[in-house]
Scaffold this motif. Structure first.
Motif, PDB file in Angstrom:
ATOM      1  N   THR A   6       0.816  -1.211   0.000  1.00 46.22           N
ATOM      2  CA  THR A   6       0.000   0.000   0.000  1.00 46.22           C
ATOM      3  C   THR A   6       0.854   1.269   0.000  1.00 46.22           C
ATOM      4  OG1 THR A   6      -1.699  -1.262   1.169  1.00 46.22           O
ATOM      5  CG2 THR A   6      -1.937   1.147   1.156  1.00 46.22           C
ATOM      6  N   ASN A   7       1.990   1.248   0.691  1.00 49.08           N
ATOM      7  CA  ASN A   7       2.814   2.461   0.722  1.00 49.08           C
ATOM      8  C   ASN A   7       3.426   2.773  -0.648  1.00 49.08           C
ATOM      9  OD1 ASN A   7       5.152   0.747   0.710  1.00 49.08           O
ATOM     10  ND2 ASN A   7       5.115   0.698   2.936  1.00 49.08           N
ATOM     11  N   ILE A   8       3.613   1.790  -1.481  1.00 50.31           N
ATOM     12  CA  ILE A   8       4.106   2.025  -2.839  1.00 50.31           C
ATOM     13  C   ILE A   8       2.977   2.582  -3.704  1.00 50.31           C
ATOM     14  CG2 ILE A   8       5.130   0.960  -4.903  1.00 50.31           C
ATOM     15  CD1 ILE A   8       7.011   1.181  -2.406  1.00 50.31           C
ATOM     16  N   VAL A   9       1.792   2.031  -3.573  1.00 51.73           N
ATOM     17  CA  VAL A   9       0.638   2.532  -4.325  1.00 51.73           C
ATOM     18  C   VAL A   9       0.347   3.980  -3.929  1.00 51.73           C
ATOM     19  CG1 VAL A   9      -1.825   2.212  -4.789  1.00 51.73           C
ATOM     20  CG2 VAL A   9      -0.319   0.217  -4.612  1.00 51.73           C
ATOM     21  N   SER A  10       0.448   4.283  -2.644  1.00 53.49           N
ATOM     22  CA  SER A  10       0.247   5.656  -2.182  1.00 53.49           C
ATOM     23  C   SER A  10       1.263   6.597  -2.808  1.00 53.49           C
ATOM     24  CB  SER A  10       0.356   5.729  -0.657  1.00 53.49           C
ATOM     25  OG  SER A  10      -0.686   5.019  -0.049  1.00 53.49           O
ATOM     26  N   GLU A  11       2.473   6.113  -2.980  1.00 52.95           N
ATOM     27  CA  GLU A  11       3.517   6.926  -3.619  1.00 52.95           C
ATOM     28  C   GLU A  11       3.134   7.245  -5.064  1.00 52.95           C
ATOM     29  OE1 GLU A  11       6.897   9.206  -3.498  1.00 52.95           O
ATOM     30  OE2 GLU A  11       5.997   8.121  -1.822  1.00 52.95           O
ATOM     31  N   PHE A  12       2.576   6.261  -5.780  1.00 57.43           N
ATOM     32  CA  PHE A  12       2.142   6.470  -7.158  1.00 57.43           C
ATOM     33  C   PHE A  12       1.059   7.555  -7.251  1.00 57.43           C
ATOM     34  CE2 PHE A  12       3.045   1.705  -8.133  1.00 57.43           C
ATOM     35  CZ  PHE A  12       4.381   1.980  -8.373  1.00 57.43           C
ATOM     36  N   GLU A  18       8.302   9.985  -5.561  1.00 58.53           N
ATOM     37  CA  GLU A  18       9.758   9.876  -5.430  1.00 58.53           C
ATOM     38  C   GLU A  18      10.329   9.371  -6.762  1.00 58.53           C
ATOM     39  OE1 GLU A  18      13.229  10.344  -3.452  1.00 58.53           O
ATOM     40  OE2 GLU A  18      11.303  10.628  -2.444  1.00 58.53           O
ATOM     41  N   ALA A  19      11.362  10.043  -7.246  1.00 59.08           N
ATOM     42  CA  ALA A  19      11.942   9.718  -8.557  1.00 59.08           C
ATOM     43  C   ALA A  19      12.414   8.270  -8.635  1.00 59.08           C
ATOM     44  CB  ALA A  19      13.094  10.671  -8.870  1.00 59.08           C
ATOM     45  N   SER A  20      12.992   7.769  -7.545  1.00 58.83           N
ATOM     46  CA  SER A  20      13.501   6.392  -7.563  1.00 58.83           C
ATOM     47  C   SER A  20      12.366   5.392  -7.754  1.00 58.83           C
ATOM     48  CB  SER A  20      14.282   6.084  -6.290  1.00 58.83           C
ATOM     49  OG  SER A  20      13.466   6.253  -5.146  1.00 58.83           O
ATOM     50  N   VAL A  21      11.207   5.662  -7.152  1.00 57.65           N
ATOM     51  CA  VAL A  21      10.062   4.756  -7.273  1.00 57.65           C
ATOM     52  C   VAL A  21       9.497   4.813  -8.687  1.00 57.65           C
ATOM     53  CG1 VAL A  21       7.758   4.210  -6.388  1.00 57.65           C
ATOM     54  CG2 VAL A  21       9.552   4.961  -4.810  1.00 57.65           C
ATOM     55  N   SER A  22       9.391   6.007  -9.242  1.00 57.88           N
ATOM     56  CA  SER A  22       8.892   6.149 -10.619  1.00 57.88           C
ATOM     57  C   SER A  22       9.814   5.458 -11.614  1.00 57.88           C
ATOM     58  CB  SER A  22       8.764   7.631 -10.977  1.00 57.88           C
ATOM     59  OG  SER A  22       7.788   8.244 -10.183  1.00 57.88           O
ATOM     60  N   GLN A  26       8.783   2.295 -13.975  1.00 61.01           N
ATOM     61  CA  GLN A  26       8.862   2.438 -15.421  1.00 61.01           C
ATOM     62  C   GLN A  26       9.749   1.369 -16.056  1.00 61.01           C
ATOM     63  OE1 GLN A  26      10.100   6.506 -15.817  1.00 61.01           O
ATOM     64  NE2 GLN A  26       8.091   7.289 -15.233  1.00 61.01           N
ATOM     65  N   GLY A  27      10.653   0.802 -15.275  1.00 60.03           N
ATOM     66  CA  GLY A  27      11.526  -0.245 -15.786  1.00 60.03           C
ATOM     67  C   GLY A  27      10.890  -1.623 -15.795  1.00 60.03           C
ATOM     68  N   LEU A  28       9.682  -1.736 -15.279  1.00 58.39           N
ATOM     69  CA  LEU A  28       8.982  -3.019 -15.225  1.00 58.39           C
ATOM     70  C   LEU A  28       8.051  -3.165 -16.425  1.00 58.39           C
ATOM     71  CD1 LEU A  28       7.957  -3.000 -11.459  1.00 58.39           C
ATOM     72  CD2 LEU A  28       9.854  -4.257 -12.493  1.00 58.39           C
ATOM     73  N   GLY A  29       7.807  -4.390 -16.804  1.00 63.07           N
ATOM     74  CA  GLY A  29       6.814  -4.661 -17.843  1.00 63.07           C
ATOM     75  C   GLY A  29       5.418  -4.510 -17.266  1.00 63.07           C
ATOM     76  N   PRO A  30       4.422  -4.254 -18.118  1.00 59.86           N
ATOM     77  CA  PRO A  30       3.060  -4.028 -17.637  1.00 59.86           C
ATOM     78  C   PRO A  30       2.493  -5.176 -16.800  1.00 59.86           C
ATOM     79  CG  PRO A  30       3.211  -3.659 -20.007  1.00 59.86           C
ATOM     80  CD  PRO A  30       4.532  -4.166 -19.552  1.00 59.86           C
ATOM     81  N   PHE A 137      12.245   2.487  -3.162  1.00 65.09           N
ATOM     82  CA  PHE A 137      12.870   3.758  -2.778  1.00 65.09           C
ATOM     83  C   PHE A 137      14.384   3.665  -2.822  1.00 65.09           C
ATOM     84  CE2 PHE A 137       8.629   4.311  -1.234  1.00 65.09           C
ATOM     85  CZ  PHE A 137       8.389   5.672  -1.283  1.00 65.09           C
ATOM     86  N   ASP A 138      14.908   2.447  -2.759  1.00 65.79           N
ATOM     87  CA  ASP A 138      16.350   2.229  -2.832  1.00 65.79           C
ATOM     88  C   ASP A 138      16.842   2.019  -4.261  1.00 65.79           C
ATOM     89  OD1 ASP A 138      16.589   2.447  -0.102  1.00 65.79           O
ATOM     90  OD2 ASP A 138      16.563   0.286   0.245  1.00 65.79           O
ATOM     91  N   HIS A 139      15.920   2.114  -5.221  1.00 65.62           N
ATOM     92  CA  HIS A 139      16.280   1.899  -6.619  1.00 65.62           C
ATOM     93  C   HIS A 139      17.209   3.010  -7.074  1.00 65.62           C
ATOM     94  CE1 HIS A 139      15.723   0.414 -10.714  1.00 65.62           C
ATOM     95  NE2 HIS A 139      15.599   1.678 -11.088  1.00 65.62           N
ATOM     96  N   PRO A 140      18.380   2.663  -7.586  1.00 68.67           N
ATOM     97  CA  PRO A 140      19.304   3.722  -8.020  1.00 68.67           C
ATOM     98  C   PRO A 140      18.805   4.434  -9.267  1.00 68.67           C
ATOM     99  CG  PRO A 140      20.166   1.553  -8.570  1.00 68.67           C
ATOM    100  CD  PRO A 140      18.892   1.326  -7.790  1.00 68.67           C
ATOM    101  N   LEU A 141      18.966   5.736  -9.266  1.00 72.07           N
ATOM    102  CA  LEU A 141      18.592   6.526 -10.442  1.00 72.07           C
ATOM    103  C   LEU A 141      19.691   6.450 -11.491  1.00 72.07           C
ATOM    104  CD1 LEU A 141      17.109   9.626  -8.621  1.00 72.07           C
ATOM    105  CD2 LEU A 141      15.860   7.819  -9.765  1.00 72.07           C
TER     106      LEU A 141
END
Length: 142
Positions: A6-12, A18-22, A26-30, A137-141
């Motif tokens: 839920t905290n990831i969906v809330s971020e969306f 957060e740029a790292s989450v976006s 975006q790097g995932l397939g649908p 959130f730890d995903h490197p940009l």
């Protein structure tokens, strides 16, 4: 398959996620990312508690869009998920760890579906056997 907590969906749903989450999403397939019915309940409940007004209306619109994106693949809380939830709650209690019911249900759904859990609250799921957890959130940009 990755199930977003839920905290990831809330971020969306934020004006400026957060740029790292976006970047991560975006790097995932649908078909790689989905949500569970537990998150649907948590978001609906949270929106229902907001005062009527522009903010609530904006968030409800964003939520409707996200539900449309995930509609055909929302993961349910079924018998295997319920049994996995019971096992992980008991194991946690025996180890002196507590977890919210919603968190335990989402983890149970992930375990029952051999899915990875994407969450900001990694520490809440530490020690849960058979659960793979990632933090977008730890995903490197780039």
């Amino acid at each position: 398959m990755i199930i977003a907590d839920t905290n990831i969906v809330s971020e969306f749903m934020k004006d400026a996620p957060e740029a790292s989450v976006s970047t991560w999403a975006q790097g995932l397939g649908p078909a790689d990312l989905t949500i569970s019915v537990v998150t649907v309940e948590e978001i609906d409940r949270g929106l229902g508690r907001l005062p009527h007004g522009r903010r609530r209306q904006d968030l409800q619109g964003r939520w409707a869009t996200l539900l449309g994106v995930f509609a055909d693949r929302i993961v349910t809380y079924d018998l295997p998920a319920a049994r996995a939830t019971a096992r992980l709650v008991v194991a946690g209690m025996n180890a002196g760890r507590t977890m919210s019911l919603a968190g335990a249900q989402i983890a149970g759904i992930c375990i029952a579906n051999a899915a990875t859990l994407a969450t900001k609250s990694v520490k809440d799921f530490a020690g849960v056997a058979d659960l793979i957890v990632i933090n977008p959130f730890d995903h490197p940009l780039p």
